[in-house]
Design a protein around this motif. Sequence first.
Motif, PDB file in Angstrom:
ATOM      1  N   VAL A  36     -13.680  -7.966   5.076  1.00 34.40           N
ATOM      2  CA  VAL A  36     -12.712  -8.250   4.019  1.00 34.40           C
ATOM      3  C   VAL A  36     -12.219  -6.924   3.441  1.00 34.40           C
ATOM      4  CG1 VAL A  36     -12.294  -9.374   1.821  1.00 34.40           C
ATOM      5  CG2 VAL A  36     -13.866 -10.416   3.493  1.00 34.40           C
ATOM      6  N   ILE A  37     -10.888  -6.776   3.498  1.00 38.41           N
ATOM      7  CA  ILE A  37     -10.261  -5.567   2.952  1.00 38.41           C
ATOM      8  C   ILE A  37      -9.486  -5.963   1.700  1.00 38.41           C
ATOM      9  CG2 ILE A  37      -8.621  -3.702   3.390  1.00 38.41           C
ATOM     10  CD1 ILE A  37      -9.268  -3.972   6.364  1.00 38.41           C
ATOM     11  N   GLY A  38      -9.812  -5.343   0.589  1.00 38.24           N
ATOM     12  CA  GLY A  38      -9.141  -5.655  -0.658  1.00 38.24           C
ATOM     13  C   GLY A  38      -7.811  -4.929  -0.784  1.00 38.24           C
ATOM     14  N   ILE A  39      -6.762  -5.689  -1.266  1.00 37.42           N
ATOM     15  CA  ILE A  39      -5.429  -5.130  -1.490  1.00 37.42           C
ATOM     16  C   ILE A  39      -5.265  -4.909  -2.992  1.00 37.42           C
ATOM     17  CG2 ILE A  39      -2.968  -5.452  -1.177  1.00 37.42           C
ATOM     18  CD1 ILE A  39      -4.547  -5.187   1.434  1.00 37.42           C
ATOM     19  N   ASN A  40      -5.146  -3.657  -3.343  1.00 34.04           N
ATOM     20  CA  ASN A  40      -4.994  -3.273  -4.746  1.00 34.04           C
ATOM     21  C   ASN A  40      -3.654  -2.565  -4.904  1.00 34.04           C
ATOM     22  OD1 ASN A  40      -5.403  -2.677  -7.406  1.00 34.04           O
ATOM     23  ND2 ASN A  40      -6.916  -1.075  -7.050  1.00 34.04           N
ATOM     24  N   GLY A  41      -2.657  -3.306  -5.450  1.00 26.82           N
ATOM     25  CA  GLY A  41      -1.320  -2.745  -5.578  1.00 26.82           C
ATOM     26  C   GLY A  41      -0.406  -3.300  -4.508  1.00 26.82           C
ATOM     27  N   VAL A  42       0.739  -2.564  -4.314  1.00 25.78           N
ATOM     28  CA  VAL A  42       1.766  -3.005  -3.366  1.00 25.78           C
ATOM     29  C   VAL A  42       1.632  -2.185  -2.087  1.00 25.78           C
ATOM     30  CG1 VAL A  42       4.221  -3.266  -2.953  1.00 25.78           C
ATOM     31  CG2 VAL A  42       3.298  -3.638  -5.251  1.00 25.78           C
ATOM     32  N   ILE A  43       1.545  -2.896  -0.970  1.00 26.34           N
ATOM     33  CA  ILE A  43       1.495  -2.256   0.351  1.00 26.34           C
ATOM     34  C   ILE A  43       2.881  -2.418   0.959  1.00 26.34           C
ATOM     35  CG2 ILE A  43       0.361  -2.169   2.580  1.00 26.34           C
ATOM     36  CD1 ILE A  43      -1.507  -1.474   0.293  1.00 26.34           C
ATOM     37  N   ASN A  44       3.617  -1.311   1.093  1.00 25.44           N
ATOM     38  CA  ASN A  44       4.966  -1.331   1.661  1.00 25.44           C
ATOM     39  C   ASN A  44       4.904  -0.963   3.141  1.00 25.44           C
ATOM     40  OD1 ASN A  44       6.586  -1.915  -0.733  1.00 25.44           O
ATOM     41  ND2 ASN A  44       5.885   0.085  -1.460  1.00 25.44           N
ATOM     42  N   ILE A  45       5.546  -1.814   3.975  1.00 24.84           N
ATOM     43  CA  ILE A  45       5.615  -1.558   5.414  1.00 24.84           C
ATOM     44  C   ILE A  45       7.095  -1.422   5.745  1.00 24.84           C
ATOM     45  CG2 ILE A  45       5.044  -2.443   7.708  1.00 24.84           C
ATOM     46  CD1 ILE A  45       2.810  -4.071   6.419  1.00 24.84           C
ATOM     47  N   PHE A  46       7.517  -0.194   6.021  1.00 21.19           N
ATOM     48  CA  PHE A  46       8.936   0.065   6.280  1.00 21.19           C
ATOM     49  C   PHE A  46       9.217   0.369   7.754  1.00 21.19           C
ATOM     50  CE2 PHE A  46       8.311   1.380   1.818  1.00 21.19           C
ATOM     51  CZ  PHE A  46       9.172   0.472   1.209  1.00 21.19           C
ATOM     52  N   SER A  47       8.212   0.411   8.561  1.00 24.21           N
ATOM     53  CA  SER A  47       8.396   0.701   9.979  1.00 24.21           C
ATOM     54  C   SER A  47       7.846  -0.438  10.826  1.00 24.21           C
ATOM     55  CB  SER A  47       7.702   2.016  10.338  1.00 24.21           C
ATOM     56  OG  SER A  47       6.309   1.935  10.089  1.00 24.21           O
TER      57      SER A  47
END
Length: 622
Positions: free
Chosen positions: A60-71
């Motif tokens: 389990v990987i925690g997401i803290n904030g916004v992860i932007n994927i532009f590519s």
Amino acid sequence: MNRKQKSRLLVTLLLICLIGAVPLIQGMQGMVNAAGEVTVTVSNLSQLYSAMIQAKDGDVIGINGVINIFSTITIGDNDKHIILKRMNETSYINMDGVNSVVQNITFDGGEINSPDAFVLIYTNSSFQNVNFKNSFSNSQGGAVKVIGGTVSFDNCVFDNNKAVQGGHIYVNQMANVTIENSILQNGYATKDGGAIRNSVSPTTCNILYSTITGNSAGEFGGGISNYGFMKVTESKVYDNAATYGGADIANAAYGNLNLLESSLEILTELFKDDGIVPIDWVNDYDFESEVELHDINPEMNNSLLKLIYEIPPTEVVLAPESLGIEDDGKIRGLESGKHYKVTVDDVISYSKTDGSLTTNESEAEALTGTEIIGLTNGLTYLVEEYTPPVEEEEEEEPPADEEEPQDPIDEEPPVEEPGEEDETPGDEEQEDNDQEEQEQEEEQDTDQEEQEQTQTPSESNVDQVSSQEQTSTSTSNSSSRSTTDIAEINPSSSSVVNNYFYGDDRSTSNQNTNQADNQNPSNGQVASVSPNNIPIPISQEQTIKIDAASIVPDGVKVQEDGDGLTINVNVNVGSDVNGTNDRGSNEPLQTQSETNLTWIELVKICLLFGIFICVFRRPMSN
């Protein structure tokens, strides 16, 4: 043991403990991960990419904030399944890279209320084997909001997501979405589109081979709310709910809905493996409420739709007092070897050996198993034990000749008047014998003295017997046993003996008299006469039939197969002129004074002796 040896042993034991501890630690780590504990937390794409490479299956990987994927990027690995979990309400993933691929990932919103969907999509993207769950949004789209691009969801599962519109997915104006082989369940929207909200055109949403069920909306469109172009192909949309109508599908007045599976035949085939039987699509709007729905015209045929279906029963139903246990198309738990009566809808049937039923009572049979089969699920059956009727065997009436013998003692002979009594054959024969006797006496008058001198004692006995037989004749005529008369025995005729017939009633039935005279030579028993009119004695064979009832004492039974029993008795009557007996010897015959026995008494002795043998030789048991 010296110190070196002790040291080596200690080091060896330590190494063994370390080797055993490694898998134990890994197992404990796996247990922690299985419990949903976060192994690592990331806040940008670089960290996310690195953590996913190092992650193991189930991490389990925690997401803290916004992860932007532009590519263009591929997130996930085919060899392991990784969970990305929202850590707070401001955390989400923004996908703006062209042709990005997401695979073997679970997006877990952690049931945290957020102003945005967990995944925002702006460009072409593909999701394969991805799960979306526990994502709660205060706006559009609980798990996913597709703002633009062409996006496909293949073999994905959406479960327990919430939003204002589009509980699982919200499709915006410029997007083109395809959902295939996916399941959308347990979604909720406070307004419309419990599972999917397809916005205004040119938005397009195609749903293929998917299932949308168990979703709900606070207003309308519990499953789908369509305002653009939507095509539903071979998909199951059922068992959803909405407050004001359109439980399964709500279609706006300007929406373009192509519901290919609208015919009952196609629906039935589509749901055949789901345990439900579709009936039809219906408009479920409550017209009495007069609630106004945004851009929805309830009077349109395809505006607010609900699929009506029924769940076929999977078991038969048993009455409270019934025997057995209900099952699918059968009743089990019965006893082998017993008969059963089954009642359903006032129709009575009976069990057969193979467990099937018949309405013909004559075909009822005992079960060889413990089940009654071939029943209809949903019907109520009453099973009872049944005792078949016993067929009564018809009693065979005994034939007429086997009637029980009647006691002749109880029978009273009819009283006959002398004038009305019929002349019996024995009387006629006696008259003939008397006439012949008179003629012979006249012929013998000249030689009477000589005959008296030469008359033997046996001839004198014959005269005495004749008189006795005449007395017996009168006595026999008055007897209740109806026996025939005994005719007088004289030298010129054969002796006439009572013929008793023993029948089933033990009474005299056939009265026959063997009598022959000189005029009837065919008898073969005519006595020859000497030139001096002296009869030559012959050996006569008489047939005597016995009336057992007249002699056998009461209480003694004789064999029933003695019907018509015949005893032959040879009687010597008279003597030859030389005074010899019938055996041809010169021994003189004994006179009555010497033997004190007459020939008739000898016959009676023989008769009694024969009866004694018949009665006591083979007595019948009671």
